[in-house]
Design a protein around this motif. Structure first.
Motif, PDB file in Angstrom:
ATOM      1  N   ASP A   9    -111.115 -12.274  60.027  1.00 50.16           N
ATOM      2  CA  ASP A   9    -112.554 -12.496  60.134  1.00 50.16           C
ATOM      3  C   ASP A   9    -112.910 -12.980  61.544  1.00 50.16           C
ATOM      4  O   ASP A   9    -113.903 -12.547  62.139  1.00 50.16           O
ATOM      5  CB  ASP A   9    -112.997 -13.518  59.088  1.00 50.16           C
ATOM      6  CG  ASP A   9    -114.507 -13.611  58.993  1.00 50.16           C
ATOM      7  OD1 ASP A   9    -115.129 -12.592  58.666  1.00 50.16           O
ATOM      8  OD2 ASP A   9    -115.055 -14.690  59.271  1.00 50.16           O
TER       9      ASP A   9
ATOM     10  N   ALA B 128    -112.455  -9.964  64.010  1.00 49.18           N
ATOM     11  CA  ALA B 128    -113.128  -8.691  63.710  1.00 49.18           C
ATOM     12  C   ALA B 128    -114.084  -8.264  64.832  1.00 49.18           C
ATOM     13  O   ALA B 128    -114.114  -7.095  65.221  1.00 49.18           O
ATOM     14  CB  ALA B 128    -113.882  -8.810  62.386  1.00 49.18           C
TER      15      ALA B 128
ATOM     16  N   ARG C 147    -120.737 -12.503  55.141  1.00 55.40           N
ATOM     17  CA  ARG C 147    -119.846 -13.422  54.406  1.00 55.40           C
ATOM     18  C   ARG C 147    -119.451 -12.888  53.032  1.00 55.40           C
ATOM     19  O   ARG C 147    -118.662 -13.502  52.331  1.00 55.40           O
ATOM     20  CB  ARG C 147    -120.530 -14.773  54.249  1.00 55.40           C
ATOM     21  CG  ARG C 147    -120.661 -15.496  55.569  1.00 55.40           C
ATOM     22  CD  ARG C 147    -121.541 -16.730  55.453  1.00 55.40           C
ATOM     23  NE  ARG C 147    -121.620 -17.411  56.740  1.00 55.40           N
ATOM     24  CZ  ARG C 147    -122.348 -16.957  57.751  1.00 55.40           C
ATOM     25  NH1 ARG C 147    -123.040 -15.848  57.624  1.00 55.40           N
ATOM     26  NH2 ARG C 147    -122.362 -17.590  58.912  1.00 55.40           N
TER      27      ARG C 147
ATOM     28  N   ARG D  69    -122.818 -14.159  61.825  1.00 50.29           N
ATOM     29  CA  ARG D  69    -121.537 -14.846  61.602  1.00 50.29           C
ATOM     30  C   ARG D  69    -121.599 -16.295  62.094  1.00 50.29           C
ATOM     31  O   ARG D  69    -121.141 -17.213  61.440  1.00 50.29           O
ATOM     32  CB  ARG D  69    -120.430 -14.078  62.337  1.00 50.29           C
ATOM     33  CG  ARG D  69    -119.123 -14.815  62.567  1.00 50.29           C
ATOM     34  CD  ARG D  69    -118.226 -14.704  61.350  1.00 50.29           C
ATOM     35  NE  ARG D  69    -116.836 -15.028  61.616  1.00 50.29           N
ATOM     36  CZ  ARG D  69    -116.375 -16.253  61.841  1.00 50.29           C
ATOM     37  NH1 ARG D  69    -117.201 -17.267  61.892  1.00 50.29           N
ATOM     38  NH2 ARG D  69    -115.084 -16.455  62.033  1.00 50.29           N
TER      39      ARG D  69
ATOM     40  N   GLN E   9    -117.601 -11.424  50.154  1.00 50.22           N
ATOM     41  CA  GLN E   9    -116.160 -11.273  50.008  1.00 50.22           C
ATOM     42  C   GLN E   9    -115.842 -10.085  49.103  1.00 50.22           C
ATOM     43  O   GLN E   9    -116.342 -10.006  47.984  1.00 50.22           O
ATOM     44  CB  GLN E   9    -115.554 -12.544  49.414  1.00 50.22           C
ATOM     45  CG  GLN E   9    -115.715 -13.770  50.293  1.00 50.22           C
ATOM     46  CD  GLN E   9    -114.788 -13.762  51.490  1.00 50.22           C
ATOM     47  OE1 GLN E   9    -113.646 -13.353  51.394  1.00 50.22           O
ATOM     48  NE2 GLN E   9    -115.297 -14.218  52.637  1.00 50.22           N
TER      49      GLN E   9
ATOM     50  N   SER F 105    -113.582 -10.645  54.103  1.00 45.93           N
ATOM     51  CA  SER F 105    -115.025 -10.690  54.340  1.00 45.93           C
ATOM     52  C   SER F 105    -115.576  -9.310  54.707  1.00 45.93           C
ATOM     53  O   SER F 105    -114.846  -8.434  55.172  1.00 45.93           O
ATOM     54  CB  SER F 105    -115.342 -11.663  55.460  1.00 45.93           C
ATOM     55  OG  SER F 105    -114.879 -11.138  56.678  1.00 45.93           O
TER      56      SER F 105
ATOM     57  N   LEU G 169    -117.436  -8.631  57.168  1.00 41.52           N
ATOM     58  CA  LEU G 169    -117.245  -8.449  58.605  1.00 41.52           C
ATOM     59  C   LEU G 169    -115.908  -7.765  58.886  1.00 41.52           C
ATOM     60  O   LEU G 169    -115.820  -6.809  59.664  1.00 41.52           O
ATOM     61  CB  LEU G 169    -117.313  -9.815  59.303  1.00 41.52           C
ATOM     62  CG  LEU G 169    -117.121  -9.857  60.807  1.00 41.52           C
ATOM     63  CD1 LEU G 169    -118.164  -9.008  61.510  1.00 41.52           C
ATOM     64  CD2 LEU G 169    -117.192 -11.295  61.311  1.00 41.52           C
ATOM     65  N   SER G 170    -114.844  -8.241  58.201  1.00 45.62           N
ATOM     66  CA  SER G 170    -113.525  -7.640  58.399  1.00 45.62           C
ATOM     67  C   SER G 170    -113.517  -6.194  57.927  1.00 45.62           C
ATOM     68  O   SER G 170    -112.928  -5.322  58.581  1.00 45.62           O
ATOM     69  CB  SER G 170    -112.455  -8.427  57.637  1.00 45.62           C
ATOM     70  OG  SER G 170    -112.596  -9.798  57.897  1.00 45.62           O
TER      71      SER G 170
END
Lengths: 332, 328
Positions: free
Chosen positions: B45, B48, B160, B235, B162, B167, B169-170
Motif C-alpha cells: 500500500d 503503490a 482504503r 491516501r 479492502q 487495499s 490502492l494496491s
C-alpha cells in the motif's frame, strides 16, 4: 537526448542567413531584459533606486555563480542535479567549523572544500563508475542533502565568526555588493575560458561528439571530471555567499535550486544535448531571471507564482525559435 | 532444469527479486512482525503510488525522454479534484476519477506535444512544466490546504477499500502493472515504443513515427500521474501546494534501479515494480531498525547511488574497448 533534434539543430545552423545574426540568442535576451526593465520601472516607483538594483544582484548572484560552471558542464554534454544538495552540505560543514570556534578563513575554506569533494564524488561516479550523469547526480542529490539532515536534524547552526556576514551582505563601494563584484570577476574568467582558450574548445568538442573528441586526443574523462569538480566548487562558493547572507544553516537550505540554475543555463542558450552555448548568453539569462523574479517580488507576487513565470519563460524562449525553425523556416 | 529457466535466473529481474528477498530475510529474524501478511499488505500500500508513477515514467524513459513534471502534475490534479470534491461533495466518485485521469493526460499531452511537434528536449520541456504545474497548484488553491474534514466520505474511502486483505490502492497498482506489461509485450504499439527508443533512425525506416511514440508515452505517463493525484490526496487525506514535491526523482531512481536505461529502449515492468518495492522495503524497514528519521534520507541516498553504480557495472561492456559502443 534524441538524435532527431540534434540533426534539426545542425540543419538550422547550415541554412543560417546573414539577417539571422540579428535574431541571435543574446540579442533576444538583451531585448527581453530591456522590456522587463521598462516594465519593472513602470510598475514600481522604487525599482530605479540604485540600492534596489543592488538587491537584484544579490538575490541572483549566488545562483548565477553556479550557473557559470554548470554551463561548461552542460556544454560538455553532462548535467549536475545535485548542486542544491552540495550547497546544503557545504553550509552544514561551515556551520560546524564555525561552531568549533575556528577563524573565518577556515570557515570559508571548509565550505569550498566540501563543494570540491562533492564534485569529485560526482565526477568519479560518471567517469569511473560510468553512470549517466543525470542518474548519478539524482542519487548524490539525495545523498548530500541526506548527510546534511543526518548531521543537523531539525537543528540550526548560527554561530558564525565576525566578518563572515560581509561576504553575503557587504558592499565594496556604495550599492556595489561583494557578491556582484565576485560574479562579474568569475563571469570574466568564464568568458575567457570558454571563448579564448583551447580548454573552451575542448569542452564544446566533447559535448558535440565525445567519440571523435576522444579519438583526436582530448582526455574527455579527465575533462568531465574537472568540470564536475568545478561545478561542485562553485556550489561550495555559492553556499558561502548564501550562508553568509542568511546568517544561519538549515539542512533545507537551497532546496530546488538545481532546477533554477539549470533553467538559467538553458535560458542562456546552452543546448541541453551539449556542444552549443556561450557564456555571455548565460550571464544575460541570469540578469533576466533576476530582474523578472525581483520585479514580481516588488509587486508582491508570491514565490511559487514566480515559478510559473520562470517555467513559462523557459518553454517560450526555447519553443518560439524551435517553432520558427520548424514552421517558418522554409523547407526542411 | 530446463534451459529457459536457467536463463531466467540470470536476468536482472531475478537478481532484483533475490535482492528484495535477501532484504526481507535480513529483517525477518529481528522483526518477525515485518513479514506478517498485514505488514506486507501495508508495504504494498505504501509503495503503490511509487510503482504507478514509475510505470508511467518507464514509458517516457523507453522513448529516450524523461518526465520531471509527473509529481507536479500529481499535485495539480490532486488539488483540483480535492477542490471539486470539497465544493460538490454530492457528485460521487466517478467524476473525480474521470477528471483526474483526463486532466493528468491533458497535462502530459502538453509535454508530449512540445517534444513531438517542436522537438524540444524533454528534460527542458518538463523542467518548465514542472514549475508551471507546481505554481498552478497555488493559483488553483490560493495557497489553502484541503484537509480530510473537507473531503467527502466516499472520496476518502475508495483507496482504503479492502479486497482480499489488500487495499484498493494496491489493486490499482497491480492492475496498472498488468495493463502496461500487456501493452508493452503484446501490442504492436508497445513493441514500437521499444523500437523508437532503441534506435530512432531504424524505427523511422521501419515506418514507426518516433514523435508519436514519444507523445503517447507522455500522454500515458500524464494520465497515470493524474490518477495518482487523486489517489495520493485521498491516501494521505490532505492536499496542499507542496504535495509530492521532489518525488519525481525518487520515481526515476526506482526506474533506474529496476534496470530501465536512461538512454532509452531498455526496461521491463517486472524490473520497475521490483525497483520500486526495493525502495519501499528500505523506507519501511529503516524506522523499524531504529534509524532516526533524519538519517533516512542519507541512507536512501547511499542506497540509490550504490544501486545505480552497480547497475552501470552490470550493463558495461568489455573494459578494453577503443570506441564507445552506442548505447543500445
Amino acid at each position: 537526448m534524441s538524435d532527431v533534434s540534434l540533426s534539426a539543430r545542425s540543419k538550422a545552423r547550415v541554412t543560417r542567413r546573414p539577417w539571422h545574426a540579428l535574431v541571435r540568442w543574446e540579442t533576444l535576451l538583451v531585448l527581453a531584459i530591456l522590456v522587463d526593465f521598462a516594465i519593472n520601472a513602470h510598475a514600481s516607483p522604487y525599482f530605479l533606486d540604485p540600492w534596489t538594483l543592488s538587491d537584484v544582484t544579490v538575490s541572483v548572484a549566488e545562483k548565477a555563480v553556479v550557473a557559470l560552471a554548470m554551463a561548461f558542464l552542460v556544454m560538455a554534454g553532462e548535467i549536475d542535479i545535485s548542486v542544491g544538495g552540495i550547497i546544503a552540505l557545504a553550509s552544514v560543514s561551515m556551520g560546524l567549523v564555525a561552531r568549533a570556534g575556528l577563524p573565518l578563513p577556515l570557515v570559508v575554506a571548509s565550505g569550498i572544500a566540501t563543494g570540491l569533494l562533492a564534485g569529485c564524488v560526482n565526477g568519479a561516479l560518471v567517469t569511473i563508475g560510468r553512470v549517466p550523469s543525470i542518474v548519478a547526480t539524482i542519487g548524490t542529490m539525495t545523498l548530500f542533502r541526506g548527510i546534511a539532515y543526518a548531521v543537523l536534524g531539525d537543528g540550526v547552526l548560527k554561530t558564525y565568526p565576525p566578518g563572515f556576514a560581509w561576504l553575503g551582505q557587504g558592499s565594496v563601494a556604495g550599492p556595489v555588493s561583494f557578491e556582484l563584484v565576485l560574479f562579474v570577476a568569475l563571469a570574466a574568467v568564464a568568458i575567457v575560458l570558454r571563448h579564448a582558450t583551447a580548454f573552451g574548445r575542448r569542452v564544446v568538442a566533447t559535448g558535440s561528439n565525445p567519440e571523435a573528441s576522444r579519438m583526436s586526443g582530448i582526455a574527455t574523462d579527465r575533462l568531465r571530471f574537472a568540470l564536475f569538480v568545478a561545478v561542485g566548487t562553485a556550489a561550495g562558493l555559492a553556499s558561502v555567499l548564501l550562508t553568509s547572507r542568511l546568517g544561519s544553516t538549515r539542512p533545507s537550505i537551497a532546496q530546488g535550486w538545481e532546477l533554477e540554475i539549470i533553467t538559467m543555463v538553458i535560458l542562456g542558450g546552452v543546448a541541453i544535448e551539449g556542444g552549443i552555448g556561450t557564456i555571455p548568453g548565460v550571464v544575460l539569462a541570469a540578469i533576466l531571471m533576476g530582474l523578472v523574479t525581483f520585479g514580481l517580488g516588488l509587486l508582491n507576487v508570491p514565490g511559487i507564482v514566480m515559478s510559473v513565470v520562470t517555467g513559462t519563460m523557459l518553454i517560450v524562449v526555447v519553443a518560439v525559435p524551435a517553432a520558427l525553425r520548424r514552421y517558418g523556416g522554409g523547407r526542411q | 532444469m530446463p534451459e529457459s529457466f536457467l536463463r531466467l535466473l540470470r536476468t536482472r529481474e531475478a537478481g532484483l527479486l533475490g535482492l528484495n528477498l535477501l532484504l526481507l530475510a535480513a529483517i525477518a529474524p529481528f522483526f518477525p512482525a515485518f513479514l506478517r501478511p498485514g505488514s506486507l499488505a501495508g508495504l504494498l500500500d505504501d509503495t503503490a503510488l511509487l510503482i504507478l508513477l514509475a510505470l508511467g515514467e518507464m514509458l517516457v524513459l523507453l522513448t529516450r525522454g524523461v518526465d520531471l513534471s509527473i509529481a507536479a502534475n500529481l499535485a495539480f490534479t490532486g488539488m483540483v479534484v480535492a477542490l471539486l470534491d470539497q465544493y460538490h461533495p454530492g457528485l460521487g466518485l466517478a467524476p473525480v476519477l474521470i477528471l483526474s485521469v483526463l486532466m493528468g493526460a491533458a497535462l502530459g499531452a502538453v509535454n508530449g506535444l512540445l517534444v513531438w511537434r517542436l522537438r524540444i528536449p524533454s528534460i527542458v520541456v518538463t523542467l518548465g512544466t514542472l514549475s508551471i504545474y507546481r505554481g498552478a497548484v497555488y493559483l488553483a488553491s490560493g495557497g489553502r490546504w484541503v484537509n480530510s474534514n473537507q473531503m467527502s466520505p466516499q472520496f476518502l474511502a475508495f483507496v482504503r477499500l479492502q479486497l482480499g486483505g489488500v487495499s484498493m490502492l494496491s489493486w490499482i497498482a497491480i492492475a496498472c502493472a498488468v495493463l502496461v506489461a500487456l501493452f508493452l509485450r503484446r501490442s504492436v504499439r508497445g513493441r514500437d515504443l521499444y523500437a523508437a527508443g532503441n534506435n530512432p533512425s531504424a524505427a523511422l525506416y521501419a515506418g514507426i513515427d518516433v514523435g508519436v511514440m514519444q507523445f503517447s508515452a507522455f500522454l500515458i505517463a500524464g494520465a497515470i500521474a493524474g490518477l495518482c493525484g487523486y489517489l495520493w490526496v485521498s491516501r494521505y487525506a490532505v492536499a496542499y501546494t507542496d504535495v509530492a514535491s521532489g518525488f519525481e526523482l525518487q520515481v526515476i531512481a526506482a526506474c533506474v534501479i529496476g534496470g530501465v536505461s536512461i538512454s532509452g529502449g531498455v526496461g521491463s515492468v517486472a524490473g520497475v515494480v521490483l525497483g520500486a518495492l526495493f525502495l519501499g522495503i528500505i523506507k519501511n524497514a529503516l524506522p523499524l531498525v531504529g534509524v532516526s528519521p533524519f538519517f533516512q534520507m542519507a541512507v536512501s541516498g547511499v542506497v540509490i547511488t550504490g544501486a545505480v553504480l552497480i547497475n552501470a557495472r552490470g550493463t558495461q561492456a568489455s573494459a578494453l574497448r577503443i570506441l564507445e559502443r552506442r548505447p543500445a
